[in-house]
Design a protein around this motif. Structure first.
Motif, PDB file in Angstrom:
ATOM      1  N   PRO A   1       6.444  36.534  15.081  1.00  0.00           N
ATOM      2  CA  PRO A   1       7.111  37.521  15.278  1.00  0.00           C
ATOM      3  C   PRO A   1       7.510  38.345  14.306  1.00  0.00           C
ATOM      4  CG  PRO A   1       7.656  35.741  16.949  1.00  0.00           C
ATOM      5  CD  PRO A   1       7.160  35.094  15.752  1.00  0.00           C
ATOM      6  N   GLY A   2       7.180  39.674  14.529  1.00  0.00           N
ATOM      7  CA  GLY A   2       7.546  40.796  13.349  1.00  0.00           C
ATOM      8  C   GLY A   2       6.469  40.764  12.266  1.00  0.00           C
ATOM      9  N   GLY A   3       5.399  39.952  12.311  1.00  0.00           N
ATOM     10  CA  GLY A   3       4.511  39.826  11.075  1.00  0.00           C
ATOM     11  C   GLY A   3       4.892  38.961  10.202  1.00  0.00           C
ATOM     12  N   GLU A   4       5.822  38.079  10.061  1.00  0.00           N
ATOM     13  CA  GLU A   4       6.584  37.335   9.145  1.00  0.00           C
ATOM     14  C   GLU A   4       5.690  36.094   9.204  1.00  0.00           C
ATOM     15  OE1 GLU A   4      10.503  36.455  10.040  1.00  0.00           O
ATOM     16  OE2 GLU A   4      11.336  38.655   9.917  1.00  0.00           O
ATOM     17  N   ARG A   5       5.952  35.381   8.057  1.00  0.00           N
ATOM     18  CA  ARG A   5       5.211  34.102   7.578  1.00  0.00           C
ATOM     19  C   ARG A   5       6.460  32.984   7.515  1.00  0.00           C
ATOM     20  NH1 ARG A   5       0.065  34.449   7.473  1.00  0.00           N
ATOM     21  NH2 ARG A   5      -0.003  32.532   6.362  1.00  0.00           N
ATOM     22  N   GLY A   6       5.819  31.798   7.822  1.00  0.00           N
ATOM     23  CA  GLY A   6       6.787  30.480   7.586  1.00  0.00           C
ATOM     24  C   GLY A   6       6.872  30.131   8.867  1.00  0.00           C
ATOM     25  N   ARG A   7       8.283  29.798   9.279  1.00  0.00           N
ATOM     26  CA  ARG A   7       8.315  29.105  10.609  1.00  0.00           C
ATOM     27  C   ARG A   7       9.303  29.864  11.543  1.00  0.00           C
ATOM     28  NH1 ARG A   7       9.850  22.737   8.803  1.00  0.00           N
ATOM     29  NH2 ARG A   7       7.475  22.439   7.803  1.00  0.00           N
ATOM     30  N   TRP A   8       8.842  29.618  12.903  1.00  0.00           N
ATOM     31  CA  TRP A   8       9.961  30.211  13.855  1.00  0.00           C
ATOM     32  C   TRP A   8      10.359  29.060  14.601  1.00  0.00           C
ATOM     33  CZ3 TRP A   8      11.097  35.513  15.033  1.00  0.00           C
ATOM     34  CH2 TRP A   8      11.759  35.581  16.075  1.00  0.00           C
ATOM     35  N   LEU A   9      11.572  28.702  14.810  1.00  0.00           N
ATOM     36  CA  LEU A   9      12.128  27.509  15.530  1.00  0.00           C
ATOM     37  C   LEU A   9      13.000  27.968  16.591  1.00  0.00           C
ATOM     38  CD1 LEU A   9      12.020  26.948  12.326  1.00  0.00           C
ATOM     39  CD2 LEU A   9      13.450  24.725  13.013  1.00  0.00           C
ATOM     40  N   SER A  10      12.633  27.456  17.864  1.00  0.00           N
ATOM     41  CA  SER A  10      13.224  27.543  19.157  1.00  0.00           C
ATOM     42  C   SER A  10      13.473  25.985  19.447  1.00  0.00           C
ATOM     43  CB  SER A  10      12.459  28.325  19.963  1.00  0.00           C
ATOM     44  OG  SER A  10      11.141  27.606  20.390  1.00  0.00           O
ATOM     45  N   LYS A  11      14.167  25.762  20.542  1.00  0.00           N
ATOM     46  CA  LYS A  11      14.698  24.787  21.113  1.00  0.00           C
ATOM     47  C   LYS A  11      13.620  23.572  21.077  1.00  0.00           C
ATOM     48  CE  LYS A  11      17.170  22.369  24.992  1.00  0.00           C
ATOM     49  NZ  LYS A  11      17.681  22.589  26.395  1.00  0.00           N
ATOM     50  N   ASN A  12      12.337  23.693  21.740  1.00  0.00           N
ATOM     51  CA  ASN A  12      11.821  22.559  21.525  1.00  0.00           C
ATOM     52  C   ASN A  12      10.042  22.889  21.070  1.00  0.00           C
ATOM     53  OD1 ASN A  12      10.900  24.085  23.827  1.00  0.00           O
ATOM     54  ND2 ASN A  12      10.271  22.201  24.993  1.00  0.00           N
ATOM     55  N   LEU A  13       9.934  24.187  20.312  1.00  0.00           N
ATOM     56  CA  LEU A  13       8.668  24.826  20.020  1.00  0.00           C
ATOM     57  C   LEU A  13       8.779  25.434  18.575  1.00  0.00           C
ATOM     58  CD1 LEU A  13       5.876  25.495  20.538  1.00  0.00           C
ATOM     59  CD2 LEU A  13       6.784  27.495  21.696  1.00  0.00           C
ATOM     60  N   VAL A  14       7.935  24.964  17.787  1.00  0.00           N
ATOM     61  CA  VAL A  14       8.001  25.582  16.364  1.00  0.00           C
ATOM     62  C   VAL A  14       6.943  26.183  16.299  1.00  0.00           C
ATOM     63  CG1 VAL A  14       8.236  24.986  13.903  1.00  0.00           C
ATOM     64  CG2 VAL A  14       9.579  23.616  15.705  1.00  0.00           C
ATOM     65  N   TYR A  15       6.858  27.308  15.634  1.00  0.00           N
ATOM     66  CA  TYR A  15       5.471  27.975  15.085  1.00  0.00           C
ATOM     67  C   TYR A  15       5.336  28.222  13.625  1.00  0.00           C
ATOM     68  CZ  TYR A  15       4.848  30.267  19.857  1.00  0.00           C
ATOM     69  OH  TYR A  15       4.592  30.332  21.182  1.00  0.00           O
ATOM     70  N   SER A  16       4.333  27.641  13.026  1.00  0.00           N
ATOM     71  CA  SER A  16       4.128  27.769  11.814  1.00  0.00           C
ATOM     72  C   SER A  16       2.974  28.431  11.290  1.00  0.00           C
ATOM     73  CB  SER A  16       4.214  26.283  11.118  1.00  0.00           C
ATOM     74  OG  SER A  16       3.943  26.225   9.998  1.00  0.00           O
ATOM     75  N   THR A  17       2.932  29.274  10.149  1.00  0.00           N
ATOM     76  CA  THR A  17       1.964  30.022   9.258  1.00  0.00           C
ATOM     77  C   THR A  17       1.256  28.982   8.279  1.00  0.00           C
ATOM     78  OG1 THR A  17       3.362  31.194   8.005  1.00  0.00           O
ATOM     79  CG2 THR A  17       2.785  32.168  10.208  1.00  0.00           C
ATOM     80  N   HIS A  18       1.909  27.772   7.993  1.00  0.00           N
ATOM     81  CA  HIS A  18       1.493  27.082   6.712  1.00  0.00           C
ATOM     82  C   HIS A  18      -0.061  26.708   6.580  1.00  0.00           C
ATOM     83  CE1 HIS A  18       1.419  23.618   9.597  1.00  0.00           C
ATOM     84  NE2 HIS A  18       0.847  22.990   8.452  1.00  0.00           N
ATOM     85  N   MET A  19      -0.701  26.900   7.703  1.00  0.00           N
ATOM     86  CA  MET A  19      -2.073  26.781   7.360  1.00  0.00           C
ATOM     87  C   MET A  19      -3.127  27.767   7.364  1.00  0.00           C
ATOM     88  SD  MET A  19      -2.729  23.433   7.093  1.00  0.00           S
ATOM     89  CE  MET A  19      -4.176  23.045   7.059  1.00  0.00           C
ATOM     90  N   GLY A  20      -2.538  29.011   7.878  1.00  0.00           N
ATOM     91  CA  GLY A  20      -3.033  30.256   7.987  1.00  0.00           C
ATOM     92  C   GLY A  20      -4.188  30.569   9.103  1.00  0.00           C
ATOM     93  N   TYR A  21      -3.880  29.848  10.152  1.00  0.00           N
ATOM     94  CA  TYR A  21      -4.631  30.009  11.284  1.00  0.00           C
ATOM     95  C   TYR A  21      -4.023  29.417  12.652  1.00  0.00           C
ATOM     96  CZ  TYR A  21      -6.260  25.407   9.949  1.00  0.00           C
ATOM     97  OH  TYR A  21      -6.398  24.014   9.657  1.00  0.00           O
ATOM     98  N   ASP A  22      -4.637  29.629  13.663  1.00  0.00           N
ATOM     99  CA  ASP A  22      -3.859  29.405  15.057  1.00  0.00           C
ATOM    100  C   ASP A  22      -4.228  27.880  15.442  1.00  0.00           C
ATOM    101  OD1 ASP A  22      -2.817  31.775  15.685  1.00  0.00           O
ATOM    102  OD2 ASP A  22      -4.326  32.382  16.677  1.00  0.00           O
ATOM    103  N   GLU A  23      -3.601  27.329  16.271  1.00  0.00           N
ATOM    104  CA  GLU A  23      -4.079  25.958  16.586  1.00  0.00           C
ATOM    105  C   GLU A  23      -5.127  26.009  17.624  1.00  0.00           C
ATOM    106  OE1 GLU A  23      -2.690  22.167  16.568  1.00  0.00           O
ATOM    107  OE2 GLU A  23      -1.444  23.576  15.776  1.00  0.00           O
ATOM    108  N   PRO A  24      -5.934  25.243  17.319  1.00  0.00           N
ATOM    109  CA  PRO A  24      -7.358  25.242  18.189  1.00  0.00           C
ATOM    110  C   PRO A  24      -7.034  25.196  19.717  1.00  0.00           C
ATOM    111  CG  PRO A  24      -7.490  23.635  16.095  1.00  0.00           C
ATOM    112  CD  PRO A  24      -6.003  24.144  16.257  1.00  0.00           C
ATOM    113  N   ASP A  25      -7.923  25.546  20.268  1.00  0.00           N
ATOM    114  CA  ASP A  25      -7.793  25.460  21.896  1.00  0.00           C
ATOM    115  C   ASP A  25      -8.548  24.073  22.282  1.00  0.00           C
ATOM    116  OD1 ASP A  25      -7.186  28.295  21.657  1.00  0.00           O
ATOM    117  OD2 ASP A  25      -9.452  28.877  21.792  1.00  0.00           O
ATOM    118  N   TYR A  26      -7.684  23.099  22.167  1.00  0.00           N
ATOM    119  CA  TYR A  26      -8.041  21.849  22.375  1.00  0.00           C
ATOM    120  C   TYR A  26      -8.381  21.505  23.669  1.00  0.00           C
ATOM    121  CZ  TYR A  26      -6.507  20.360  17.741  1.00  0.00           C
ATOM    122  OH  TYR A  26      -6.379  20.112  16.209  1.00  0.00           O
ATOM    123  N   ASP A  27      -7.607  21.936  24.731  1.00  0.00           N
ATOM    124  CA  ASP A  27      -7.709  21.664  26.005  1.00  0.00           C
ATOM    125  C   ASP A  27      -8.595  22.735  26.977  1.00  0.00           C
ATOM    126  OD1 ASP A  27      -5.823  20.006  25.501  1.00  0.00           O
ATOM    127  OD2 ASP A  27      -4.269  20.397  27.084  1.00  0.00           O
TER     128      ASP A  27
END
Length: 472
Positions: free
Chosen positions: A178-204
């Motif tokens: 959010p806000g175009g930032e890089r790094g990690r965004w932490l909430s209660k049980n969910l973490v977003y991270s830009t360390h790999m530079g791409y989105d999580e694959p659509d596994y399901d």
């Protein structure tokens, strides 16, 4: 071991005759970890994450320190394991992901015999629980490759718990925060991270959990669900010879750890590493339940159990360690290709053994075929390990280890290894390493030993001429 079984094994190992009765055919269980690093088990030197149940296989059996797979990523490695053949021999070179899994020409060719087909034809009941990743179209269903039962998924990955991710902490790769930032965004049980530079694959996406041929709604954490199914399979088939292939999707992404497991690793400050530790611990607990069921069923002395990983760990993605090796998943260095490999057969194989000679996942096919009383053809690339492990022979037959994946390639012959990671297929840049003196592949000896380099290049080209172009 009972005398009649030892004699049957002796004649079968010596003459490769199809002569074993059902009582003499051992059960075979393969526990395949997904993306596990070489240095992540306690028996491999990891003191941070306890893995007592997996480690017990080394304590009560054999630990191989130089075990290789046939590719540095999931699908071609599994193709080699299940067929006993170098996958590039039949054009299985690359690792299909996402929608490519469902392409009609993408999968394990029907003409390639799997160990499940061979054991099925020897009277075994065969089961696959977990990840298939050898073709998602109907032609490649596990039922069409020798498995009597299947519970799992067809593609390269699957969420352990779907949204809203109840009961787990989830870490997902994102292009931006959010806000175009890089790094990690932490909430209660969910973490977003830009360390790999791409989105999580659509596994399901179009990749449901399947029982047999029908989608099912699974509510349990996926490792626990696979454990439940494996325990049931062993219990239901304990009166007959069986082959169980339990292909975990742990510790493959997405990173999702159960809350109760994460709480056991509060001493690990990095949430990334803590989730990984929880996933590995969950898999270890699963192995413990499998071993307990084997014992409760009275099958300890009748069951060969093998544990290995499909390739090296993707360190940047998961934090998985391949120490003391160089490289990670996708690499032709040792960290991509050398894996933990443990084997236990109570009463037959002596405990607390460490085998320091090179072996391969290819050897599983020939070894299992002989144990089941099936003839082994000259088509395979693996070796029967049993005469060596039973001390009937002092050495394994000499072999070479060949790898090719696009511009990346490698060959190990004796203690020497050549690696091509920086050049192209047309203009390769080969590196040369002596693994006995330089396990971490830090000293490129190509300029110092041009004759050895040429020898291995020539041999790689000879073997490469036997391979087929990539099917997909």
């Amino acid at each position: 071991m009972q005398t009649h079984l030892m004699l049957a094994l002796f004649f079968c190992l010596t003459y490769s005759l199809n002569m074993l009765s059902a009582a003499e055919q051992p059960n075979i269980i393969v526990l395949l970890a997904d993306d596990l690093g070489y240095g992540e088990l306690g028996c491999q030197g990891n003191t941070q994450i306890p893995t007592p149940h997996i480690d017990s296989l080394a304590r009560d059996g054999i630990r191989f320190t130089q075990a290789y797979v046939t590719a540095p990523n999931c699908s071609p490695s599994r193709a080699g394991l299940l067929t006993g053949r170098i996958p590039t021999r039949f054009g299985y070179e690359f690792n299909p992901i996402g929608a490519r899994n469902e392409d009609p020409g993408t999968g394990l060719p029907a003409g390639e015999q799997t160990i499940a087909e061979l054991l099925h034809d020897q009277g075994y009941t065969t089961g696959l629980i977990g990840k298939w990743h050898l073709g998602g179209a109907a032609d490649y269903h596990p039922f069409r490759h020798g498995f009597d039962e299947f519970f799992g998924f067809m593609h390269e990955g699957h969420y352990f718990v779907p949204p809203p991710y109840q009961g787990v902490t989830t870490m997902l790769r994102r292009k931006s925060l959010p806000g175009g930032e890089r790094g990690r965004w932490l909430s209660k049980n969910l973490v977003y991270s830009t360390h790999m530079g791409y989105d999580e694959p659509d596994y399901d996406a179009n990749n449901p959990l399947i029982r047999g041929g029908q989608p099912v709604n699974e509510t349990a954490y996926l490792t626990d669900a696979f454990t439940r199914e494996a325990v049931s399979f062993i219990d239901r088939h304990q009166d007959k010879p069986f082959f169980l292939y339990l292909a975990y999707n742990a510790v493959h992404s997405p990173l999702q750890g159960k809350m109760e497991d994460i709480q056991r690793f509060t001493q690990i400050e990095d949430i990334h590493r803590r989730i990984f530790a929880a996933m590995l611990s969950s898999m270890d607990q699963s192995v413990g339940k499998i071993l307990k069921q084997v014992k409760l069923s009275g099958l300890n002395k009748k069951t060969l159990i093998i544990f290995l990983s499909d390739n090296g760990g993707p360190t940047r993605e998961l934090t998985s360690s391949n120490l003391p090796l160089r490289g990670e998943k996708g690499s032709m260095y040792e960290g991509g290709l050398r894996v933990p490999f443990l084997m236990r057969w109570t009463g037959t194989l002596a405990p607390k053994q460490t085998v320091n000679v090179p072996v391969s996942s290819l050897d599983f096919f020939s070894t299992s075929a002989i144990l089941a009383g099936a003839p082994v053809t000259q088509k395979g690339d693996g070796r029967n390990l049993l005469p060596f492990l039973l001390k009937q022979e002092t050495e394994l037959p000499q072999t070479e280890f060949f790898w090719r994946q696009g511009r990346r390639a490698a060959l190990r012959s004796g203690a020497w290894k050549i690696v091509q990671m920086r050049g192209t297929r047309e203009k390769p840049v080969w590196e040369l390493y002596h693994l006995e003196d330089d396990l971490a592949e830090t000293r490129d000896l190509a300029k110092e030993n041009p004759e050895k380099l040429l020898e291995l290049q020539t041999r790689w080209n000879e073997l490469n001429s036997q391979m087929k172009p990539a099917l997909f």
